[in-house]
Design a protein around this motif. Structure first.
Motif, short mmCIF file in Angstrom:
data_model
loop_
_atom_site.label_atom_id
_atom_site.label_comp_id
_atom_site.label_asym_id
_atom_site.label_seq_id
_atom_site.Cartn_x
_atom_site.Cartn_y
_atom_site.Cartn_z
N ASP A 257 0.82 -1.22 0.00
CA ASP A 257 0.00 0.00 0.00
C ASP A 257 0.85 1.26 0.00
O ASP A 257 0.34 2.36 -0.27
CB ASP A 257 -0.92 0.01 1.23
CG ASP A 257 -1.89 -1.16 1.21
OD1 ASP A 257 -2.18 -1.64 0.10
OD2 ASP A 257 -2.32 -1.59 2.30
N LEU A 258 2.12 1.15 0.33
CA LEU A 258 3.01 2.31 0.37
C LEU A 258 3.92 2.31 -0.84
O LEU A 258 4.17 1.28 -1.46
CB LEU A 258 3.86 2.28 1.65
CG LEU A 258 3.09 2.22 2.98
CD1 LEU A 258 4.05 2.03 4.13
CD2 LEU A 258 2.26 3.49 3.18
N LEU A 259 4.37 3.48 -1.18
CA LEU A 259 5.35 3.56 -2.25
C LEU A 259 6.64 2.90 -1.78
O LEU A 259 7.07 3.11 -0.65
CB LEU A 259 5.63 5.02 -2.62
CG LEU A 259 4.46 5.77 -3.26
CD1 LEU A 259 4.82 7.24 -3.44
CD2 LEU A 259 4.08 5.15 -4.60
N PRO A 260 7.27 2.07 -2.60
CA PRO A 260 8.50 1.42 -2.16
C PRO A 260 9.59 2.46 -1.86
O PRO A 260 9.73 3.44 -2.59
CB PRO A 260 8.88 0.52 -3.33
CG PRO A 260 8.20 1.11 -4.51
CD PRO A 260 6.93 1.74 -3.99
N SER A 261 10.33 2.20 -0.77
CA SER A 261 11.42 3.10 -0.38
C SER A 261 12.62 2.79 -1.26
O SER A 261 13.09 1.65 -1.32
CB SER A 261 11.76 2.88 1.10
OG SER A 261 12.89 3.62 1.45
N PHE A 262 13.10 3.81 -1.97
CA PHE A 262 14.25 3.58 -2.84
C PHE A 262 15.07 4.85 -2.97
O PHE A 262 14.62 5.95 -2.66
CB PHE A 262 13.81 3.08 -4.23
CG PHE A 262 13.05 4.10 -5.03
CD1 PHE A 262 13.71 5.00 -5.86
CD2 PHE A 262 11.66 4.17 -4.96
CE1 PHE A 262 13.00 5.93 -6.60
CE2 PHE A 262 10.95 5.10 -5.70
CZ PHE A 262 11.62 5.98 -6.54
N GLN A 263 16.33 4.65 -3.41
CA GLN A 263 17.22 5.74 -3.76
C GLN A 263 17.55 5.61 -5.23
O GLN A 263 17.82 4.52 -5.72
CB GLN A 263 18.52 5.69 -2.91
CG GLN A 263 18.31 6.08 -1.45
CD GLN A 263 19.60 6.01 -0.68
OE1 GLN A 263 20.08 4.94 -0.37
NE2 GLN A 263 20.17 7.16 -0.39
N GLU A 264 17.56 6.74 -5.90
CA GLU A 264 17.77 6.72 -7.36
C GLU A 264 18.89 7.69 -7.71
O GLU A 264 19.01 8.78 -7.16
CB GLU A 264 16.48 7.12 -8.10
CG GLU A 264 16.62 7.06 -9.61
CD GLU A 264 15.32 7.34 -10.34
OE1 GLU A 264 15.32 7.30 -11.57
OE2 GLU A 264 14.30 7.60 -9.64
N PHE A 265 19.71 7.26 -8.66
CA PHE A 265 20.80 8.08 -9.16
C PHE A 265 20.63 8.25 -10.67
O PHE A 265 20.16 7.33 -11.36
CB PHE A 265 22.15 7.42 -8.84
CG PHE A 265 22.44 7.37 -7.36
CD1 PHE A 265 23.14 8.40 -6.76
CD2 PHE A 265 21.98 6.31 -6.58
CE1 PHE A 265 23.39 8.37 -5.40
CE2 PHE A 265 22.23 6.29 -5.23
CZ PHE A 265 22.94 7.32 -4.63
N PRO A 266 20.99 9.39 -11.18
CA PRO A 266 20.68 9.66 -12.60
C PRO A 266 21.49 8.83 -13.57
O PRO A 266 20.99 8.45 -14.63
CB PRO A 266 20.99 11.16 -12.74
CG PRO A 266 21.95 11.47 -11.63
CD PRO A 266 21.58 10.58 -10.51
N ALA A 267 22.75 8.56 -13.25
CA ALA A 267 23.60 7.85 -14.21
C ALA A 267 23.22 6.38 -14.27
O ALA A 267 22.77 5.79 -13.31
CB ALA A 267 25.06 8.01 -13.82
N ASN A 268 23.45 5.79 -15.45
CA ASN A 268 23.08 4.40 -15.67
C ASN A 268 24.11 3.79 -16.61
O ASN A 268 24.31 4.28 -17.73
CB ASN A 268 21.68 4.32 -16.27
CG ASN A 268 21.23 2.88 -16.53
OD1 ASN A 268 21.96 1.94 -16.24
ND2 ASN A 268 20.04 2.73 -17.07
N MET A 269 24.77 2.72 -16.14
CA MET A 269 25.74 2.06 -17.02
C MET A 269 25.25 0.67 -17.45
O MET A 269 26.02 -0.13 -17.94
CB MET A 269 27.10 1.95 -16.32
CG MET A 269 27.10 1.12 -15.05
SD MET A 269 28.77 1.06 -14.34
CE MET A 269 28.48 0.00 -12.93
N GLY A 270 23.95 0.41 -17.26
CA GLY A 270 23.35 -0.82 -17.77
C GLY A 270 23.28 -1.93 -16.75
O GLY A 270 22.56 -2.92 -16.98
#
Length: 982
Positions: A257-270
């Protein structure tokens, strides 16, 4: 202390090693001098030690997995090689049996090393157990390309994985369980179940689940970490007690029921990869490192936080030589203080404390590009492989340089934690911490740290002196003093003296400022310093110096306290006496009960506070020797006040009556005091002291002279009586009281002549001095030894007989009575003599009959063959046998008398037998004319010998009774007799 007396030169050598570039030098720390000689005897081994495995694979290596000393690698197209690292010479090769062109996508090995998952590029998954050779397919897993597996560390065992989480390339998280045991008739597959529990997205699209990790916290609280290419998700939830076997779906449903707690970073190397560090086996990880597009995110894991597991998170940006477009990092491994980053041709070790690259290892091109880096969580080894080679890293003493990093970050507690076993490093940390505290004006903390270092003592002391920080200097000296060994006596002496001076300066300053609270605290601290048992010997040996310091500051109270601590009570008492504080001096004496000090100071104290002094003496009781106190008593009783004299008498009475002292000097002194100051008690003392010379403890002659000089006649009479000088006693008593003289006259009970003489003295005194006839007559009635005729000469001629009529009549009656008694006694004696004569006449006519067979009682030979004796008791002895029996028991006088008679008898014997008649005819003829005087003498000698030898039977008479306690064998001949029986 490094150099309080000895100036050691600083001999510090610079370390030359491969890792010295990353270490801080002493110059950077700011330490000018250190007591440690910093010399490295041998080159330290590097932290990361690479070793190539002596193994040439028959085919190229596609993938490798290692855990719990179990190594599995995929070779070529269809070969799987398993190696037990405990038995590396026994590899196990298994063929997968694939017919298509599928390749091995990934290998997953559980923490026990028992369960191996082989994920194929065709979205298939195979399972191989450690104890089997058969690869089995997982039908429920088909159609999913597996990217990650989160093993169950708590429920997994060799036969079952327990509930596990599986992440796919489509972002779906499944929950599954694999069992190595054979299934039922209808289900022979090892996978028990395989169900979806969650899905992950990035930017609204499914994203591959790059990594999965499940950890359990307190109170059945579970944390699930899942990463995609640029996101890190956390799921937190509780599992009911006993329902762990049901899986983790409930955790995801709690977060649904809650939004999953996460950390996100802009860069992506696949792709991305996360790694964890666990300090001990079967414990929860403590730290993590996540390799993603922006860099490496690393931090600690906090299982107490309710919402997030991550804490102290930092990002390490990739160095410029890492180009994400050309040179992407491949793998990451986390250790206690470093994370290792794998590039296509090298390995970099970055310290997690400061983010610096501390190690870089370049691999040669001949082995090919590096493919993967794996850490065995059980063995702790790091494995790297290429297509043609396998390498492993041993991590040794990883924490040996950590102290420098913490020190540079001013985290000194942590720095000290990691150099406890390295004293030279600990010294540098303490010196740096001390310098840091000093610069921040935390002088007390700086002093405590400096005291633990080996820096030059003089420099540090001068540093605090220049900063005018006496409190910090004192703290430094105290700590330094506590760290010294007992053998460093000179250093201890200097520090103790210096500290005493600092304390006294501080006390003087506070007293002048009027700060009573601080003054009391400092004084208590100073007293505690003086009482410290560790410095007791030093203070005692140098007490004169401390006394001089105290005197120079005029600190009398502390000097007294120090004297008490040193048990130098003589100084304390002298001080009080000099300041006329005699009560305090006596208190010290009474408290510590030192007899020698009592003897020394009692004269002074007795002069001023006699009552309190005597009370103290009485309280000491028998611990004091009264004889040693007499000088003090005599000196001040003669020149002192009435109170001193009365207290002196009180103490003497206490010694005599309560302590029962028998010393003659004590009793004589008490007598003298009574005679001079308390005469009423003199006579009472003499009466209770005893009436016999053996009972008394004073000198009789001294007492007599003392009483005579002071005119105490009754006391003199009493002393004469004890001395048994009754005539002198009666003469002196007649000067006082006739009754007293009468009591003295009756004392010589065993000497009637003396008694009569004494009574005559009394009678003469009564008649001549008192001229009292009635009293004289009373003397006659009081003593039965006196007669009227004894005292008549004392009366004058004009006295008429009427005064003595009764006495003369009484005397005549006594004479008549005495004459009658004598007549009766004479008649009785005459009658007794008559009876005795009759008995003698009867004995002369008495005879005994001896049989011819009778034998001697001593020798048991016939009796009639030699002269013999017959006794009334019936015993018969030969003359010579009786002589031998009786002689040893006679007294020396009778033995000598018997020898003398024998000699006379031999001399009186006739010269030849022809001149005399036989003796048998002479025995009854006492009136023969032929015998003459010589015969009479010979018969008398025989009679005298018979009186000695035959006066009684040797066996029945008194002689035998007297010998009852004599031994049968003479003690002098006992050993001889004893040896004759052996």
């Amino acid at each position: 202390m490094a150099s309080i007396l000895d100036g050691y030169e600083d001999s510090q050598n610079t370390r030359q090693s491969a890792q010295q570039q990353s270490r801080l030098s002493t110059a950077n720390i700011g330490i000018t001098h250190s007591g440690f000689v910093n010399v490295r005897l041998e080159e330290e081994k590097p932290i990361f030690n690479k070793q190539r495995i002596d193994f040439t694979p028959p085919e190229r290596i596609n993938h490798l997995a290692v855990c719990n000393n179990q190594l599995c690698m995929s070779l070529g197209k269809d070969t799987l090689l398993r190696i037990d690292l405990a038995k590396p010479d026994q590899p196990n090769q298994i063929e997968l049996g694939r017919k298509d062109d599928s390749k091995v996508h990934r290998l997953f090995l559980d923490p026990t090393g028992s369960h191996l998952l082989i994920c194929l590029s065709t979205s298939e998954c195979l399972y191989l157990n450690r104890n089997t050779q058969k690869v089995r397919g997982l039908s429920r897993w088909r159609g999913h390309l597996i990217e990650s597996v989160a093993w169950n560390k708590h429920l997994g065992n060799e036969t079952s994985t327990g509930p596990v989480l599986v992440g796919t390339s489509q972002g779906i998280i499944f929950e599954a369980e694999i069992s190595a045991t054979e299934g039922s008739l209808f289900n022979t597959n090892p996978d028990q179940y395989f169900r979806q529990v969650h899905s992950l997205e990035e930017d609204g699209k499914p994203a591959p689940v790059c990594c999965l990790e499940v950890e359990r916290g307190l109170e059945n609280k579970y944390f699930i970490i899942a990463t995609t290419r640029k996101r890190l998700f956390q799921f937190v939830g509780k599992v009911a007690e006993g329902s762990e076997q049901q899986g983790f779906s409930s955790i995801f449903s709690q977060n649904h029921d809650l939004l999953p707690s996460f950390q996100e970073f802009p860069a992506n190397m696949g792709y991305s990869e996360i790694t964890f560090y666990t300090s001990k086996l079967r414990t929860s990880p403590k730290a993590f490192a996540w390799m993603m597009g922006n860099g490496v995110l690393y931090g600690q894991l906090d299982y107490v936080r309710p919402d997030s597991l991550l804490s102290d998170v930092q990002v390490w940006d990739y160095t410029p030589d890492i180009d994400l477009s050309l040179n992407k990092p491949i793998s990451i491994v986390l250790t206690q203080f470093h994370f290792l980053l794998l590039l296509h041709d090298r390995v970099k070790a970055i310290c997690t404390l400061n983010g610096q690259v501390v190690y870089e290892d370049v691999f040669p091109d001949k082995f090919g590009a590096l493919k993967k880096m794996i850490k065995d969580p059980v063995g702790g080894l790091v494995w790297i492989y290429t297509e043609r080679a396998v390498f492993r890293y041993h991590i040794q003493r990883e924490s040996r340089d950590v102290w420098q990093m913490y020190m540079s970050m001013s985290k000194f507690d942590l720095a000290k934690e990691y150099c406890r076993d390295r004293p030279e490093c600990m010294d540098m940390v303490l010196a740096k911490e001390a310098e840091h505290c000093f610069q921040n004006k935390r002088y007390l903390e700086s002093a405590k740290c400096y005291a633990l270092t080996q820096n030059y003592f003089e420099e540090i002391a001068l540093k605090f002196i220049e900063a005018k920080q006496e409190e910090a200097l004192k703290e430094f000296l105290l700590k330094k003093l506590n760290n010294l060994k007992a053998s460093e006596r000179t250093q201890i002496t200097l520090l103790v003296t210096w500290l005493a001076e600092l304390y006294l300066n501080r006390l003087g300053q506070l007293e002048s400022d009027g700060n009573a609270v601080a003054f009391k605290e400092t004084r208590d601290e100073f007293h505690q310093f003086l009482c410290n048992g560790k410095h007791k010997d030093c203070l005692f040996n140098n007490r004169s110096t401390i006394y001089d310091l105290l005197a120079s500051h005029g600190n009398v109270d502390d000097m007294v306290y120090f004297s008490v601590v040193m048990q130098d009570y003589e100084r304390v008492i002298s001080h009080y006496c000099q300041h006329d504080d005699y009560g305090a001096a006596l208190d010290v004496l009474s408290k510590h009960c030192d007899q020698k000090l009592f003897y020394k100071f009692s004269p002074v104290l007795m002069q001023h506070i006699p009552k309190k002094v005597v009370d103290a003496w009485i309280q000491m009781g028998k611990r004091l020797d009264p004889k040693k106190l007499i000088p003090a008593l005599m000196n001040y009783s003669q020149m002192g006040s009435t109170q001193q004299i009365s207290e002196t008498i009180r103490y003497m009475e206490f010694c005599v009556y309560e302590l029962t002292v028998t010393e003659e000097a004590i009793h004589n002194y008490l007598l003298s005091l009574y005679a001079k100051y308390k005469p009423d008690s003199l006579l009472w003392y003499l009466e209770q002291a005893g009436t016999r010379a053996s009972e008394i403890h004073y000198d009789l002659k001294y007492a007599l002279r003392l009483c005579a000089e002071n005119g105490y006649l009754r006391a003199c009479v009493l002393v004469y009586r004890i001395m048994e000088l009754y005539e002198e006693a009666v003469d002196l008593a007649l000067q006082v009281d006739v009754d007293l003289a009468k009591s003295c006259a009756d004392l010589p009970e065993d000497d009637e002549e003396l008694r009569k003489k004494l009574w005559l003295k009394i009678a003469r005194h009564v008649v001549q001095e008192e001229k009292d006839v009635k009293k004289a007559m009373n003397c006659l009635s009081s003593c039965n030894l006196l007669k009227i005729e004894d005292i008549l000469p004392f009366f004058p001629d004009f006295v008429t007989i009427d005064h003595f009529k009764e006495a003369i009549c009484s005397s005549l009656e006594e004479y008549n009575q005495h004459i009658d008694e004598l007549k009766q006694e004479m008649e009785e004696a005459t009658e007794s003599a008559k009876r005795i004569r009759e008995d003698i006449q009867e004995m002369r006519n008495k005879y005994g009959v001896v049989d011819s067979q009778e034998k001697c009682a001593a020798c048991e030979f016939p009796l009639l063959n030699r002269p013999f004796y017959l006794f009334l008791c019936g015993h018969m002895f030969h003359y010579d046998c009786l002589f031998q029996e009786v002689t040893p028991h006679l007294t020396p006088f009778k033995q000598s008398r018997l020898e003398e008679l024998q000699k006379k008898l031999a001399a009186a014997a006739p010269s030849s037998k022809s001149r005399h008649r036989p003796a048998a005819k002479d025995e009854g003829d006492t009136g023969s004319l032929g015998k003459g005087s010589a015969g009479t003498s010979r018969e008398q000698i025989k009679s005298d010998m018979d009186d000695i030898i035959a006066s009684e039977c040797v066996y029945c008479g008194e002689l035998m009774i007297k010998t009852i306690d004599k031994p049968f064998i003479d003690p002098e001949r006992f050993e001889e007799e004893k040896s004759s029986w052996l």
